[in-house]
Scaffold this motif. Sequence first.
Motif, mmCIF file in Angstrom:
data_model
loop_
_atom_site.group_PDB
_atom_site.id
_atom_site.type_symbol
_atom_site.label_atom_id
_atom_site.label_comp_id
_atom_site.label_asym_id
_atom_site.label_seq_id
_atom_site.Cartn_x
_atom_site.Cartn_y
_atom_site.Cartn_z
ATOM 1 N N GLN A 85 -20.874 -5.687 -41.449
ATOM 2 C CA GLN A 85 -20.747 -6.981 -40.794
ATOM 3 C C GLN A 85 -20.639 -8.109 -41.818
ATOM 4 N N THR A 86 -20.085 -9.222 -41.376
ATOM 5 C CA THR A 86 -19.846 -10.350 -42.279
ATOM 6 C C THR A 86 -21.128 -10.972 -42.799
ATOM 7 N N ASP A 87 -22.244 -10.767 -42.104
ATOM 8 C CA ASP A 87 -23.515 -11.325 -42.572
ATOM 9 C C ASP A 87 -24.182 -10.439 -43.621
ATOM 10 N N GLY A 88 -23.489 -9.375 -44.026
ATOM 11 C CA GLY A 88 -24.023 -8.481 -45.048
ATOM 12 C C GLY A 88 -24.763 -7.282 -44.516
ATOM 13 N N THR A 89 -24.896 -7.180 -43.190
ATOM 14 C CA THR A 89 -25.579 -6.036 -42.595
ATOM 15 C C THR A 89 -24.848 -4.747 -42.939
ATOM 16 N N SER A 105 -25.195 -2.400 -33.897
ATOM 17 C CA SER A 105 -25.420 -3.639 -33.160
ATOM 18 C C SER A 105 -24.590 -3.669 -31.879
#
Length: 231
Positions: A85-89, A105
């Motif tokens: 994911q773009t948030d680094g997840t 998610s």
Amino acid sequence: MAPKASVTQVSETVADLEALAEKANPIVKFYDPMNLSDSDFYGWGSEGTIGWLRQAEIKHGRVAMFAFVGYIVHANGIHWPWPMQTDGTGWPTGNSAPEIWDNMSTAAKWQIFFVISMLEVWDECGGGELPHYTQGRKPGQYPSFNVLRSTIGHPLFDLYDPFNLSKNMSQEKKDKRLVAEINNGRLAMLGIFGFLAEGKVEGSVPALKGIIPHYGGEVMQPFEGQFSYFS
């Protein structure tokens, strides 16, 4: 405007199914214990019903092949080297492939289902060029993205043969590969359900005992704990 697609009307009969079945499995041959091939679904007639059944089997076989390979990939912890994911997840982990799905998610799951839904819509409308598979389209023929390419100008690749490598392939070879795809799809359907069955009921598939880890969730509830039509 997009170039006009070449459309070949194909209306299969029970005799065609019998001939195809013998090619696919010369031992079992034609097997239709519920006489589905003689049914008339929704007033489509015999040929329309056969088109629907043929499309359904080919589609389920293709999905099963994806699922079989996907199960093995995820069960072995294989994924892209960058974050999911773009948030680094990072990529979800778990003891089994279904457990990895559960740990994904909700937003990621909905993205997957959205893309699948759009592909289904495109298939059902024939890509704006082909007839419906109950009205003469060749079973398993997925529409080209010609209309989208000409409308939005985006270089979309077709799902089948995106680089047009089969343009010089003989019809005999194409027919042989279609029979192979049907057989591979049938085997994959048995394979993926073997994985799922062993994961839920240990020992139900003796050959997989001790190989497939136990899964405590519900494989038929893809949004278990997050979303359900029955909650």
